[in-house]
Structure formats: C-alpha cells, structure tokens
Scaffold this motif. Structure first.
Motif, PDB file in Angstrom:
ATOM      1  N   VAL A 182     -37.738  45.654   0.716  1.00 60.42           N
ATOM      2  CA  VAL A 182     -38.044  44.792   1.859  1.00 60.42           C
ATOM      3  C   VAL A 182     -39.147  45.430   2.699  1.00 60.42           C
ATOM      4  O   VAL A 182     -39.390  46.637   2.620  1.00 60.42           O
ATOM      5  CB  VAL A 182     -36.805  44.534   2.735  1.00 60.42           C
ATOM      6  N   ASP A 183     -39.780  44.599   3.523  1.00 57.41           N
ATOM      7  CA  ASP A 183     -40.813  45.099   4.426  1.00 57.41           C
ATOM      8  C   ASP A 183     -40.233  45.615   5.729  1.00 57.41           C
ATOM      9  O   ASP A 183     -40.946  46.273   6.499  1.00 57.41           O
ATOM     10  CB  ASP A 183     -41.826  43.987   4.708  1.00 57.41           C
TER      11      ASP A 183
ATOM     12  N   LEU B  34     -40.219  35.330   4.015  1.00 56.73           N
ATOM     13  CA  LEU B  34     -38.840  34.928   4.292  1.00 56.73           C
ATOM     14  C   LEU B  34     -38.173  35.945   5.197  1.00 56.73           C
ATOM     15  O   LEU B  34     -38.357  37.156   5.044  1.00 56.73           O
ATOM     16  CB  LEU B  34     -38.031  34.803   2.996  1.00 56.73           C
ATOM     17  N   ARG B  35     -37.412  35.430   6.115  1.00 57.95           N
ATOM     18  CA  ARG B  35     -36.502  36.243   6.936  1.00 57.95           C
ATOM     19  C   ARG B  35     -35.107  35.913   6.442  1.00 57.95           C
ATOM     20  O   ARG B  35     -34.651  34.772   6.530  1.00 57.95           O
ATOM     21  CB  ARG B  35     -36.674  35.887   8.410  1.00 57.95           C
ATOM     22  N   ILE B  36     -34.417  36.888   5.861  1.00 58.91           N
ATOM     23  CA  ILE B  36     -33.111  36.666   5.260  1.00 58.91           C
ATOM     24  C   ILE B  36     -32.019  36.893   6.308  1.00 58.91           C
ATOM     25  O   ILE B  36     -31.863  37.996   6.837  1.00 58.91           O
ATOM     26  CB  ILE B  36     -32.888  37.587   4.044  1.00 58.91           C
ATOM     27  N   ASP B  37     -31.279  35.853   6.575  1.00 56.33           N
ATOM     28  CA  ASP B  37     -30.235  35.913   7.594  1.00 56.33           C
ATOM     29  C   ASP B  37     -29.006  36.659   7.070  1.00 56.33           C
ATOM     30  O   ASP B  37     -28.618  36.499   5.913  1.00 56.33           O
ATOM     31  CB  ASP B  37     -29.845  34.480   7.992  1.00 56.33           C
ATOM     32  N   HIS B  38     -28.384  37.440   7.923  1.00 62.09           N
ATOM     33  CA  HIS B  38     -27.074  38.057   7.697  1.00 62.09           C
ATOM     34  C   HIS B  38     -26.938  38.692   6.312  1.00 62.09           C
ATOM     35  O   HIS B  38     -26.057  38.365   5.537  1.00 62.09           O
ATOM     36  CB  HIS B  38     -25.984  37.009   7.903  1.00 62.09           C
ATOM     37  N   ILE B  39     -27.818  39.651   6.025  1.00 63.07           N
ATOM     38  CA  ILE B  39     -27.805  40.311   4.719  1.00 63.07           C
ATOM     39  C   ILE B  39     -26.487  41.024   4.462  1.00 63.07           C
ATOM     40  O   ILE B  39     -26.045  41.140   3.311  1.00 63.07           O
ATOM     41  CB  ILE B  39     -28.992  41.298   4.616  1.00 63.07           C
TER      42      ILE B  39
ATOM     43  N   ASP C 146     -37.057  31.242   7.996  1.00 60.95           N
ATOM     44  CA  ASP C 146     -35.703  31.791   8.111  1.00 60.95           C
ATOM     45  C   ASP C 146     -34.840  31.159   7.026  1.00 60.95           C
ATOM     46  O   ASP C 146     -34.771  29.932   6.916  1.00 60.95           O
ATOM     47  CB  ASP C 146     -35.144  31.446   9.499  1.00 60.95           C
ATOM     48  N   PHE C 147     -34.175  31.990   6.208  1.00 65.30           N
ATOM     49  CA  PHE C 147     -33.372  31.477   5.095  1.00 65.30           C
ATOM     50  C   PHE C 147     -31.972  32.071   5.141  1.00 65.30           C
ATOM     51  O   PHE C 147     -31.798  33.251   5.448  1.00 65.30           O
ATOM     52  CB  PHE C 147     -34.036  31.820   3.759  1.00 65.30           C
ATOM     53  N   VAL C 148     -30.970  31.243   4.823  1.00 67.31           N
ATOM     54  CA  VAL C 148     -29.560  31.626   4.953  1.00 67.31           C
ATOM     55  C   VAL C 148     -28.902  31.667   3.573  1.00 67.31           C
ATOM     56  O   VAL C 148     -28.522  30.620   3.042  1.00 67.31           O
ATOM     57  CB  VAL C 148     -28.805  30.624   5.858  1.00 67.31           C
ATOM     58  N   PRO C 149     -28.733  32.846   2.965  1.00 68.95           N
ATOM     59  CA  PRO C 149     -28.102  32.912   1.644  1.00 68.95           C
ATOM     60  C   PRO C 149     -26.600  33.130   1.667  1.00 68.95           C
ATOM     61  O   PRO C 149     -25.944  33.027   0.632  1.00 68.95           O
ATOM     62  CB  PRO C 149     -28.792  34.126   1.015  1.00 68.95           C
TER      63      PRO C 149
ATOM     64  N   LEU D 180     -38.346  40.087   5.162  1.00 67.60           N
ATOM     65  CA  LEU D 180     -37.615  40.752   6.232  1.00 67.60           C
ATOM     66  C   LEU D 180     -36.137  40.412   6.135  1.00 67.60           C
ATOM     67  O   LEU D 180     -35.764  39.360   5.633  1.00 67.60           O
ATOM     68  CB  LEU D 180     -38.129  40.293   7.606  1.00 67.60           C
ATOM     69  N   ILE D 181     -35.301  41.316   6.635  1.00 64.99           N
ATOM     70  CA  ILE D 181     -33.872  41.061   6.629  1.00 64.99           C
ATOM     71  C   ILE D 181     -33.298  41.221   8.034  1.00 64.99           C
ATOM     72  O   ILE D 181     -33.729  42.077   8.802  1.00 64.99           O
ATOM     73  CB  ILE D 181     -33.120  42.012   5.664  1.00 64.99           C
ATOM     74  N   GLU D 182     -32.343  40.373   8.345  1.00 61.70           N
ATOM     75  CA  GLU D 182     -31.592  40.542   9.589  1.00 61.70           C
ATOM     76  C   GLU D 182     -30.519  41.594   9.322  1.00 61.70           C
ATOM     77  O   GLU D 182     -29.493  41.308   8.715  1.00 61.70           O
ATOM     78  CB  GLU D 182     -30.956  39.233  10.039  1.00 61.70           C
ATOM     79  N   LYS D 183     -30.781  42.798   9.755  1.00 60.92           N
ATOM     80  CA  LYS D 183     -29.863  43.911   9.540  1.00 60.92           C
ATOM     81  C   LYS D 183     -29.691  44.648  10.863  1.00 60.92           C
ATOM     82  O   LYS D 183     -30.664  45.123  11.452  1.00 60.92           O
ATOM     83  CB  LYS D 183     -30.415  44.858   8.465  1.00 60.92           C
ATOM     84  N   ILE D 184     -28.463  44.735  11.330  1.00 59.12           N
ATOM     85  CA  ILE D 184     -28.174  45.454  12.561  1.00 59.12           C
ATOM     86  C   ILE D 184     -27.837  46.894  12.205  1.00 59.12           C
ATOM     87  O   ILE D 184     -26.843  47.167  11.528  1.00 59.12           O
ATOM     88  CB  ILE D 184     -27.015  44.798  13.330  1.00 59.12           C
ATOM     89  N   LEU D 185     -28.681  47.796  12.646  1.00 60.39           N
ATOM     90  CA  LEU D 185     -28.501  49.220  12.360  1.00 60.39           C
ATOM     91  C   LEU D 185     -27.765  49.893  13.506  1.00 60.39           C
ATOM     92  O   LEU D 185     -28.060  49.639  14.676  1.00 60.39           O
ATOM     93  CB  LEU D 185     -29.865  49.879  12.173  1.00 60.39           C
ATOM     94  N   ALA D 186     -26.817  50.746  13.175  1.00 57.05           N
ATOM     95  CA  ALA D 186     -26.176  51.571  14.194  1.00 57.05           C
ATOM     96  C   ALA D 186     -27.214  52.533  14.761  1.00 57.05           C
ATOM     97  O   ALA D 186     -28.242  52.809  14.118  1.00 57.05           O
ATOM     98  CB  ALA D 186     -25.007  52.346  13.582  1.00 57.05           C
TER      99      ALA D 186
END
Length: 807
Positions: free
Chosen positions: A317-318, A271-276, A87-90, A300-306
């Motif tokens: 991204v995967d 990597l899991r990218i936090d809060h893209i 998990d990585f926080v950019p 992977l990305i942390e993305k909240i989809l509607a």
C-alpha cells in the motif's frame, strides 16, 4: 496513474451528486488539489448519507447520478490534470431494507442459498430448535408487540412468491416451499395474504402469520437481542451492516468487478480501502487487489495505528488515510507544561477520575459483556471445539476459553494482530504476549493451561493433531473480533468519558498522550518519507469526532490553564441550578465544545441544535447516563435545557465571550500552524470538504451537513479581504505544491534547529527548496522576522507561519 499532490474529500449523497461535484471542479482546480476523493459511489441503501451501506456492487448509486454523469466528472478532472480517489468498502454490505439481492437470497434459501458462504453466518448458533436461522434484529419493539400492532405483514412478491414486511421497510422473503404451499392452499396470492392478516391489537388473530414466520430461514427479534444472540458478523455493533467473505475468490470478483472496470477505463486513479482490519487476511486481500487491478493505482487503507504501532512494511500500500498524522499535529501544538495543571483542574471539577488506560480496559470489558457478547460466545465455542478435537486439551472448557479470550482482548494494546499463512511476526508475538501476561495477572483463578492453549493458538506454536483449517479460522476470528472491541471500547466509549482535554480524544489518538515534542515530530516525518511518502495526511475526516479547528481551539486551553480552571468553576456557579442537573463530566465537555465550536463567523440559528445533537451523541456514546439501546431522555432533556439556558443568559455570555475570544485567538494561530504543516510535511494532504476554511464541525452527522461552496468561492476570489484567514493560507500552499511538485513528493526533509517553540524544516529537491517555519510559542517569536529575512525567500503566509521557497 496521476501522481497525487493533494486530495479534496467530497461526501456524496442524494443532495450532493456527481453533477454537483462536476460543478465544483473549477473551484478545486483553483484551490490547488490534484484529486477529488469521493465517498463510496456504489449503490447504497436508499437515502444513505454516507454510502458505506452498499447493497449492490454491480451498479453505481442511482441517487448520485448515472454512469454518464460519473464519466463527465472524471473526464473534467482528467482534462485539468486531476484525478479520482474512490472510497471502497470490502468488509461489509448493507442489509435490512429490500435492496440487497444477495442478502434477500440468503434469507429466502438459508443454508441452501448460493450466497450462504458469502456471509459469516454461524448456522449452529441459536436457541434449541431455532438453529440454522439468520437472526434479524430489526424490530423496535418486542416481536409480539410488533405482530399484534400489524407492523409485520405478509405481502405478495409477484413471481418471487411471498415476503414478510416489517414496518413496510424490511423485506424478509418466505421460503419457496412455503410460498408454493400458500398458493396451493389458497388458490391466489390475495387470499393467502388475507388469511394471514389479523386485527391490530389482537395478537391471537395473527396466529397464521406467526406460524408461517416460525418456519422461515430467519428469526425476527427486537434489536436489543442482537448483542446477545447475533449469529452473523457485523460491522462493529451495527446489525444493518453484515460482514462478507471477501477472502473467497468469488466474493472478491463480484465485489470488485465494477470498480475494476472504472479503473480500466481510467475513470478512477486510486482506492481508499475502508476498515481493512475487518478482513480475515488483510495482507492477502491487498496483494490480490494489487494483482487484479487493471492498472497501477494509488492505494490507501483506513488503518488506525496505536501510538506505538507502525504500518506493516510488507503490505503493498501507499499508506494509511492519515489518522496518526492528525493526532501528531494536534499534540505538537498542545503545550506540554500545561498537563499537570489541566489534569488537576479536570479532577477538581468532576471529582474522582479514572485514568484513560483503566477506562479503556473497563469499557472494552463492558462492550464484550453487552453489544459484542454474542461474538465472544461464538469465538469461545470455536476455541473450545478446537481444544476438544485432541485428547491433550480436551479437558479445557468453553467457559475457560471465554474468560481467557475476554481478558486477553481487553488487554490488547493494538486493534488487532495479523497472523496469516506466512506465520506470526515477532511484533505480533510481543503484543499477544503482553496482553496474555496481563490477563494471567488479572485472572489468576483460571487454570494456566487455558492461557497456554490460547497463546499457542494465537502465536502459531500449537502442535499436534489439530485441524489446520479450524486453527486458521480460530486465530482469524480472534483477530477480526479484537478490532471492534477496541473501536467500541476506546473510540466510542472511553474517548467520551475521559474529558480532560477533548482535542486529544479522536480517531487514531489516545487521551493519555498529551503532547508531542518537536524532535519526535521531526522523527515521524522522516520515517514517513522513507517508508510511505505518499501516505495521506488528514486532520478532519468523516470519522473525526471534532473538526480540526474545534480541536485547535480547544488545544489552546493548554496555553491558558489558570484562566480556564477559574472560568469553568465560575460558569458552573452562574448557570446554577440548570447546571446542577447535568453531571460535571458532561458539563466540562460542554464548556470545551462551546469554546472550540463557537463559530468564527456568524453563529446562526442552527448552533443550539448542533450543540444539542453533539451532546446527545456524546452522552450516549459514554454509556454512563444514557445509551443508544436504552435512552435516558429525561437526562438528555436536562442537558438540552442547560444549553438553551446558557445561550439565553446575557450574564453568562458576558463572562464567557472574553474567555472564549482569548482562547480562540491563540487557537486560530494553532489552527494555521496545523494547516500549514499538514500541507508541507511528507505525505499527501487531504482537505475535508470545506476544511480549507474554518472547520468547526462536531461529531457526525454534523460533519456531513451541507457546505456553502458559493461562499467559499467568493472568499477564495478575494484573498486581499481574507489575508490572515485559513482559506488563503491553504490556497497559497496548495498552489506552491502545484509549482514545486517534486519538492513535496520526493524532496528531502531536513529539520532546522530554530530554538525552543519554533519548528522549522527544509524540503529540497535538486535546486529547488522550501523552508517552513512555525511559531509554537504563546506569542509571536522574535526569531521569526530574522528567519524570514533569508535571501532565498520567495514569499510567506504570514501570521505564525513562514514558508520560504527558492527555485
């Protein structure tokens, strides 16, 4: 890159280190996962329980262990054909405290700091005479009160000069020129400190320190001032997490150097990218990440989809971390026909109910008028300055910009749009157009030209002599602002207000979406297989508001709506007068948490406190009868008193348990279906620490409490004793994924028409196939035994799910 098969999320902290994770590797191998999915491992603030408050990108978190210990963990996994997802926080770093050297340099040197451009600081913001300073809203009382109480003190910083310390915790460096003047005036550091130290309780005696503070590059204030005057970009409304400019090449290189070294050394495989959505240009960041990574990785990305939104097809991204899949699974097992009855039961119990979409609109306005007011003001100033730069739009006002932007963000149905150097997509134009159309309708008194200007900026159609960079930043800052508003308005407020069926209220979901048809579920799985076959599938995460099995148990209320409606009214009467002191909406939530969260095994002494903590957070997040900024502890104590009363009331429990047991019996079947589908549909399933067994956590930090891995190992070692339990189902299907990896990673997805309330599909690759059949009916379907007699049957999990494999 090791092809991912299934991941296991581990929450690392000082109480669960690299060494603890290393000891768990044989268990993870036996369970059948392929990757250990680690929470952030870079140096975080001391005592951090989550790791998202990175203070130094150049070293591992010493509380987790050494580099040698991390290598030992990675090597142990790789020796077993397993890997590491990190998990990585950019987007942000932890600030405050005394451990972030970049932040301390910014405070010390202000705009002259070599890191001044690394943060999103609006140096022009501030009160008259107080511009050019970084706001530091870290006080728990007023500045005057804290100063008089001796909670703000000057200390020597050795060769680095002096620093002001707040509560002996937050370090605020003194300007070099002021430090030099202090030494020159007083001769020694001790004398300077003494001259700036007053007497506790006597504000006037601290005058020298007050005058010194006034000349610094920072301004120290009460935390409540942050929402109104904040001048650096934060993570949502958390002032202790400051946004960084990862879009700048030097920041990108600094933040990723160690991570890239770990990838190059084959210690990290993904990597899991936090809060893209916090980034100025997510697509460019991801392209840069792919290009700079020393070798191919799973990304992977942390993305909240509607609910109506799809992941951008042009992002390299995967997939996402799977919130949307979790939302689909819980809706699949929620009975659609119960919606009218449960809607009526909720309104009957609590009184007038605001519909979720209207509640979302109200709460987004509320957060923009309070916690995110300063950011809105900054955005309005930026748009106004852009308008004033050419004669054609010079008549527009800053107040008009604020009103238009506020209303547009409130009506936006997605977290953000993604206009970039390549333009604005047709999808984003539709989202912006819809939001602006609604904004024009709700604000008819605002001049149309103001809406026209904002629309042209956001849609990339503004022409004339505008500065391209100013235009790019205005659009970018709007996009960075809308996400926090959605998160705090919908996720952290609306989802705690609309309590009709709280299993539906979670990250990536919307409470007005009650159920999902089997056909829609099939469509979603087929689409994922085509677009992002390696997307993560998650049902519990560190962000979910309730564990996956709490949600499944609560979803079972929809199978017994009449029983539920009668029970909650009866329980309210039985618990009077204690229940009368608690608002009906909070009481309705409490009853659901009791049914969903009552432990499958031993209740334990900690259950009451866990329930109190969950209710306190829920009440504060709802921001109606208490709040994080202004706590209504009197009301919260009434809620706690009710919890103590009901847990100690034999008559109530005598009535409660038969209802709970009936609902939980159905819920257990739903939980098994949810787990089995997660492990067999297209995508890479994730097991959240301990979630292979019953996962009945409440909202964080409850979902970060220690896991009894010794007990899990014992249960896993005795499958014959736990035949119908979730842990056996999980291990069975994870081992099947090990045996037939191609079926699940590259196999087809073929729906099977098995009749109403039966979901069935086949995954095939070459001559290997797996058939999954799940019973969604109220009771066991008569069709399941017939389907299970297929001649290709290899085995089954039993219960409400059959998994038949041929090879």
């Amino acid at each position: 890159m090791i092809t991912p098969r299934a991941t296991y999320r581990l929450q690392l902290n000082k109480d669960f280190t690299f060494a603890d994770a290393l000891a768990l590797v044989p268990y993870l191998e036996e369970l059948g996962v392929s990757h250990a999915y680690l929470s952030p491992i870079l140096k975080a603030r001391a005592g951090s329980t989550h790791g998202y408050d990175t203070v130094d990108h150049t070293q591992l978190n010493p509380e987790l262990g050494t580099m040698a210990e991390f290598r030992a963990l990675a090597d142990a996994l790789h020796q077993r054909g397993m890997g590491v997802l990190l998990d990585f926080v950019p987007n942000h770093v932890g600030v405050g405290g005394s451990e972030n050297p970049i932040w301390l340099d910014l405070l010390k040197h202000g705009q002259a700091s070599r890191y001044a451009e690394w943060f999103d600081v609006d140096w022009s913001a501030g009160r008259p005479g107080a511009t050019g300073k970084v706001l530091v809203p870290f006080l728990g009382s007023t500045y005057a009160e804290a100063l008089a109480a001796g909670q703000i003190r000057l200390k020597s910083d050795g060769e680095d000069g002096f620093a002001v310390w707040v509560y002996d915790n937050d370090k605020l460096p003194v300007r070099p020129e002021d430090a030099a003047a202090l030494v020159e005036q007083y001769g020694s550091a001790d004398a300077a400190v003494t001259a700036h130290t007053g007497h506790e309780g006597d504000f006037a005696s601290w005058g020298a320190l007050d005058r010194l503070i006034a000349s610094q590059h920072w301004r120290l204030v009460h935390f409540g001032a942050g929402g109104d005057e904040m001048n650096y970009r934060r993570f949502f409304v958390n002032s202790e997490l400051a946004g960084i400019r990862i879009d700048r090449d030097e920041v990108f290189e600094h933040a990723h150097r160690l991570v890239f070294e770990l990838i190059a050394e084959v210690l990290v495989d993904g990597l899991r990218i936090d809060h893209i959505d916090g980034l100025l240009d997510p697509k460019r960041y991801l392209e840069q990440l792919r290009a700079r990574s020393p070798r191919p990785i799973w990304l992977l990305i942390e993305k909240i989809l509607a609910p109506h939104e799809q992941l951008r097809p042009d992002w390299p991204v995967d997939g996402t971390t799977g919130y949307e899949a979790g939302a689909e699974l819980i809706r699949l097992v929620t009975r659609a026909e119960a919606e009218p009855a449960l809607t009526a039961a909720y309104a009957d119990f609590v009184g007038e109910v605001t519909e979720p979409d209207q509640e979302e609109y109200r709460t987004k306005l509320r957060v923009m008028d309070n916690e995110l007011a300063a950011e809105l003001e900054s955005l309005a100033k930026r748009f106004a300055a852009l308008a004033w730069s050419v004669p054609e739009t010079r008549d527009l006002t800053e107040l008009q910009m604020r009103r238009v932007l506020r209303e547009t963000v409130a009506h936006l149905s997605v977290y953000r749009t993604y206009a970039d150097g390549e333009g604005v997509s047709s999808r984003d134009r539709r989202e912006i157009g819809r939001a602006l159309a609604l904004a024009r309708r709700t604000q008819p008194q605002v001049q149309p030209i103001a809406f026209d200007f904002v629309e042209r900026v956001l849609c990339g159609t503004l022409e004339g002599g505008y500065d391209p960079e100013a235009l790019r930043l205005a659009r970018g800052r709007f996009q960075q602002y809308s996400g926090p508003v959605m998160a705090k308005g919908l996720e952290d407020t609306t989802l705690y207000r609309y309590n009709r069926l709280v299993s539906l209220n979670d990250v990536g979901a919307h409470p007005d979406r009650f159920s999902l048809s089997i056909a829609a579920f099939h469509d979603s799985n087929r689409r994922r297989l085509v677009t992002h076959p390696s997307c993560m599938i998650a049902t519990s995460t560190h962000d979910t508001k309730r564990g996956e099995d709490v949600r499944a148990f609560i979803a079972a209320i929809a199978d017994e709506p009449e029983l539920w409606g009668e029970a909650v009214n009866r329980w309210r009467q039985r618990l009077s007068p204690a229940a009368d002191a608690v608002h009906p909406n909070d009481l309705y939530l409490l009853f659901q948490l009791l049914v969903g969260g009552w432990p499958v095994g031993d209740v334990g002494d900690e259950f009451a406190q866990r329930l109190k903590d969950a209710m306190m957070k829920s009440v504060r997040e709802a921001r109606e009868r208490s709040d994080w900024g202004v706590n209504n502890t009197g009301y919260e104590e009434q809620v706690f008193g009710l919890i103590d009363a009901l847990l100690g009331d034999a008559r109530f429990l005598e009535d409660f348990h038969p209802v709970r047991e009936r609902i939980q019996a159905v819920g257990r079947r739903k939980a098994l279906v949810q787990a089995a589908l997660k492990l067999t549909i297209p995508g890479v399933p994730d097991i959240y620490r301990g979630g292979e067994d019953w996962e009945q956590s409440f909202v964080d930090p409850d979902n970060r409490r220690p896991v009894d891995f010794a007990r899990l190992k014992e249960r896993l070692a005795s499958p014959e004793k736990n035949r119908d339990e979730k842990i056996v189902l999980t291990r069975t299907l994870l081992r099947l994924r090990c045996r037939l990896p191609e079926v699940f990673s590259a196999g087809s997805y073929e729906p099977i028409d098995a009749g109403e309330d039966i979901i069935a599909f086949r995954r095939s690759h070459g001559d290997k196939s797996v058939v999954v059949i799940a019973d969604l009916s109220r009771g066991h379907s008569t069709m399941l035994p017939q389907l299970a007699d297929l001649p290709t049957a290899f085995g089954s999990t039993g219960g409400p799910v059959w998994v038949l494999a041929s090879a």
